[in-house]
Design a protein around this motif. Structure first.
Motif, PDB file in Angstrom:
ATOM      1  N   LEU A   1      19.163 -71.569  16.266  1.00 17.80           N
ATOM      2  CA  LEU A   1      19.516 -70.135  16.163  1.00 17.80           C
ATOM      3  C   LEU A   1      19.526 -69.582  14.566  1.00 17.80           C
ATOM      4  O   LEU A   1      19.197 -68.616  14.183  1.00 17.80           O
ATOM      5  CB  LEU A   1      20.371 -69.898  17.060  1.00 17.80           C
ATOM      6  N   GLY A   2      20.250 -70.333  13.724  1.00 17.09           N
ATOM      7  CA  GLY A   2      20.620 -69.977  12.355  1.00 17.09           C
ATOM      8  C   GLY A   2      19.437 -69.966  11.603  1.00 17.09           C
ATOM      9  O   GLY A   2      18.682 -70.878  11.737  1.00 17.09           O
ATOM     10  N   HIS A   3      19.458 -69.389  10.451  1.00 18.16           N
ATOM     11  CA  HIS A   3      18.455 -69.509   9.456  1.00 18.16           C
ATOM     12  C   HIS A   3      18.559 -70.710   8.969  1.00 18.16           C
ATOM     13  O   HIS A   3      19.442 -71.228   8.228  1.00 18.16           O
ATOM     14  CB  HIS A   3      18.787 -68.439   8.272  1.00 18.16           C
TER      15      HIS A   3
ATOM     16  N   LYS B   1      30.047 -75.181   9.469  1.00 14.23           N
ATOM     17  CA  LYS B   1      29.717 -73.668   9.082  1.00 14.23           C
ATOM     18  C   LYS B   1      29.587 -73.538   7.834  1.00 14.23           C
ATOM     19  O   LYS B   1      30.132 -73.025   6.907  1.00 14.23           O
ATOM     20  CB  LYS B   1      30.984 -72.730   9.452  1.00 14.23           C
ATOM     21  N   PRO B   2      28.269 -74.017   7.266  1.00 14.04           N
ATOM     22  CA  PRO B   2      28.021 -73.924   5.898  1.00 14.04           C
ATOM     23  C   PRO B   2      27.808 -72.320   5.534  1.00 14.04           C
ATOM     24  O   PRO B   2      27.809 -72.330   4.174  1.00 14.04           O
ATOM     25  CB  PRO B   2      26.799 -75.086   5.562  1.00 14.04           C
ATOM     26  N   ILE B   3      27.320 -71.787   6.310  1.00 11.59           N
ATOM     27  CA  ILE B   3      27.163 -70.331   6.095  1.00 11.59           C
ATOM     28  C   ILE B   3      27.971 -69.554   6.970  1.00 11.59           C
ATOM     29  O   ILE B   3      27.592 -69.751   8.221  1.00 11.59           O
ATOM     30  CB  ILE B   3      25.581 -69.929   6.007  1.00 11.59           C
ATOM     31  N   ALA B   4      28.839 -68.594   6.894  1.00 11.97           N
ATOM     32  CA  ALA B   4      30.120 -68.394   7.666  1.00 11.97           C
ATOM     33  C   ALA B   4      29.230 -67.362   8.653  1.00 11.97           C
ATOM     34  O   ALA B   4      29.568 -66.991   9.845  1.00 11.97           O
ATOM     35  CB  ALA B   4      30.978 -67.483   6.998  1.00 11.97           C
ATOM     36  N   ALA B   5      28.197 -66.505   8.198  1.00 12.31           N
ATOM     37  CA  ALA B   5      27.527 -65.346   9.208  1.00 12.31           C
ATOM     38  C   ALA B   5      26.590 -66.083   9.896  1.00 12.31           C
ATOM     39  O   ALA B   5      25.974 -65.297  10.631  1.00 12.31           O
ATOM     40  CB  ALA B   5      26.938 -64.455   8.270  1.00 12.31           C
ATOM     41  N   GLN B   6      26.011 -67.441  10.076  1.00 12.72           N
ATOM     42  CA  GLN B   6      25.185 -68.038  10.806  1.00 12.72           C
ATOM     43  C   GLN B   6      25.666 -69.034  11.891  1.00 12.72           C
ATOM     44  O   GLN B   6      26.957 -69.225  11.803  1.00 12.72           O
ATOM     45  CB  GLN B   6      24.403 -68.884   9.615  1.00 12.72           C
ATOM     46  N   ALA B   7      24.951 -69.428  12.782  1.00 15.46           N
ATOM     47  CA  ALA B   7      25.399 -70.059  13.714  1.00 15.46           C
ATOM     48  C   ALA B   7      25.786 -71.405  13.216  1.00 15.46           C
ATOM     49  O   ALA B   7      25.309 -72.003  12.163  1.00 15.46           O
ATOM     50  CB  ALA B   7      24.292 -70.382  14.657  1.00 15.46           C
ATOM     51  N   GLY B   8      26.775 -72.040  13.829  1.00 17.26           N
ATOM     52  CA  GLY B   8      27.522 -73.174  13.411  1.00 17.26           C
ATOM     53  C   GLY B   8      26.675 -74.629  13.561  1.00 17.26           C
ATOM     54  O   GLY B   8      25.681 -74.447  14.714  1.00 17.26           O
ATOM     55  N   ASN B   9      26.817 -75.528  12.929  1.00 18.53           N
ATOM     56  CA  ASN B   9      26.134 -76.823  13.275  1.00 18.53           C
ATOM     57  C   ASN B   9      27.084 -77.694  14.157  1.00 18.53           C
ATOM     58  O   ASN B   9      28.075 -78.185  13.444  1.00 18.53           O
ATOM     59  CB  ASN B   9      25.749 -77.773  12.105  1.00 18.53           C
TER      60      ASN B   9
END
Length: 464
Positions: free
Chosen positions: A207-209, A251-259
């Motif tokens: 889902l996340g970029h 969550k390396p990028i707060a606005a993206q889906a988590g790993n």
């Protein structure tokens, strides 16, 4: 922190160790990394040269006890028995020897932390999992398990004041273009994993970029945890050698889906090799034993997440309606439930999936604790209650109360308090390991609470 020469008597090498020496010579291995996972979830180690490998296979490499009191910011915590005085040995398991395809001339082995006399050290994570597996064995069970990790692939760019991770693409979830964007990296990663004996199951853009999911086939419990360590190292190192950066941080990028790193597991009869979670007569295909295992996990879940989601950053994932689980419930193919009963792919293939799990956890502590919790449910004959087959966040507070569904801890601090109060898990961890783990993790919680979001994201993406 200097390593001093071992004075332990060198014992004759067993056949597995001799094979390591032969392979190192034939395959031109110059350095062999002795790896372990610490209480901060960081993969650390030392390396032996080929010239000294025969000795180090017998004695291990000397290592200060203090490193198991080091947090992920390399801040040493005051833990009795883990100060400047004292030493353990990094003792490798020859069965885990793998040449590293992404680092020609190097190989790795997973290690136990042992006292100089060769006996187990009370703070060794791999020993903790081995003891949990021993509990399974005494009950007549074996376990197959697999972590299902996600990671974000991109490039690390300078920021102000911290570097940031820029994803390699902005493709949609499962979109075919996402395959193309990461293709060269993915093929190299798969070949590296397979060369190390990690059998790839499936892969897709998530889902996340820039988010990738690549799953490894299940294995016996210890091998599954070892595989998670090798997987993490391979994902990151392969990216580095392609001028990219891969982060398994939650969550390396707060606005993206988590790993996540969802944990799949099943119990099998030690003698008959039958899957003890499978029951074709049950609507969900799950046995009574499986339900009791679920009940044990749910009973201890507020404490368990301090070990399965072992970082401040990990609790950014555990929010309602994020498909990561935020409540203590289970359901059939419910991806918002903490424990999912997976639809069998074939007859007798029943397994459970623990959703609140990520790659910032020490996999040996994480899996060992889940085993202890599940066994507690079996031994006490616990009932998990009704399955929740809707998003639990859509239920009213009254409905959740009736079903016994509770919000998971929303911060690492809350989870650590639950862990400290959980007698079963603290007894399993033991005084030294439990004290050290709480000290390390509480120090991380305090350190990140004093800083901003950018500080947190940077330090997690660079470490995990």
């Amino acid at each position: 922190m200097r390593d001093r020469e071992s004075v332990t008597e060198i014992k004759p090498l067993d056949p597995a160790a001799r094979r390591v020496l032969e392979r190192s010579e034939i395959e031109g291995i110059e350095l062999i990394r002795f790896l372990y996972a610490d209480h901060g979830g960081v993969i650390r180690g030392k390396a032996a040269s080929r010239a000294r490998l025969a000795q180090r296979l017998g004695t291990g490499i000397g290592h200060t006890v203090a490193m198991m009191a080091m947090n992920m910011l390399d801040q040493l915590q005051p833990v009795e028995g883990m100060g400047p005085v004292g030493e353990v040995r990094l003792v490798p398991d020859p069965a885990t020897f793998v040449p590293l395809p992404y680092a020609p001339g190097a190989a790795a082995m997973l290690c136990d932390l042992r006292l100089p006399d060769g006996s187990p050290w009370d703070a060794c994570p791999r020993t903790f999992l081995r003891e949990a597996i021993g509990e399974l064995d005494r009950a007549g069970y074996t376990m197959l398990a697999a972590y299902e990790p996600e990671f974000t692939l991109g490039r690390r760019l300078p920021g102000d004041p911290f570097d940031r991770l820029v994803p390699i693409d902005d493709s949609l979830c499962y979109a075919a273009i996402g395959f193309d964007a990461a293709h060269d990296y993915t093929i190299r990663l798969i070949r590296s994993l397979e060369t190390q004996g990690l059998r790839v199951e499936h892969y897709h853009p998530e889902l996340g970029h820039g988010q990738q999911e690549l799953s490894i086939r299940h294995a016996p419990a210890m091998r599954a945890a070892d595989n998670q360590v090798l997987y993490r190292e391979t994902v990151r190192s392969t990216a580095l050698r392609m001028a990219m950066w891969a982060s398994l941080a939650p969550k390396p990028i707060a606005a993206q889906a988590g790993n996540g790193a969802h944990l799949h597991l099943s119990l099998w009869d030690r003698e008959t090799r039958d899957n003890l979670f499978a029951d074709a007569t049950d609507p969900n295909g799950l046995s009574e034993l499986g339900y009791r295992f679920i009940a044990g996990v749910l009973a201890h879940l507020p404490a368990l997440v301090a070990l399965t989601c072992g970082s401040v950053n990990g609790f950014r994932r555990l929010a309602p309606r994020m498909w990561s689980s935020a409540y203590t419930c289970y359901g059939a193919d419910n991806r918002e439930a903490a424990v999912r009963i997976c639809s069998p792919l074939a007859e007798g293939s029943a397994n459970l999936e623990l959703k609140p799990s990520d790659s910032s956890a020490n996999p040996y502590l994480s899996l060992g604790a889940v085993i202890h919790a599940g066994l507690d449910g079996i031994r006490r004959g616990l009932d998990p209650g009704e399955a929740v087959n809707v998003d639990p966040d859509t239920l009213s507070p009254g409905e959740r109360a009736r079903l016994g569904v509770h919000r998971l801890p929303s911060t690492l601090d809350e989870a650590l308090s639950a862990l400290a109060a959980d007698e079963l898990l603290m007894d399993a961890l033991g005084p030294l390991r439990g004290t050290a783990y709480l000290a390390v993790k509480r120090s991380e919680a305090a350190a990140f609470a004093a800083e901003d979001q950018a500080f947190e994201l940077f330090h997690h993406l660079r470490v995990f």
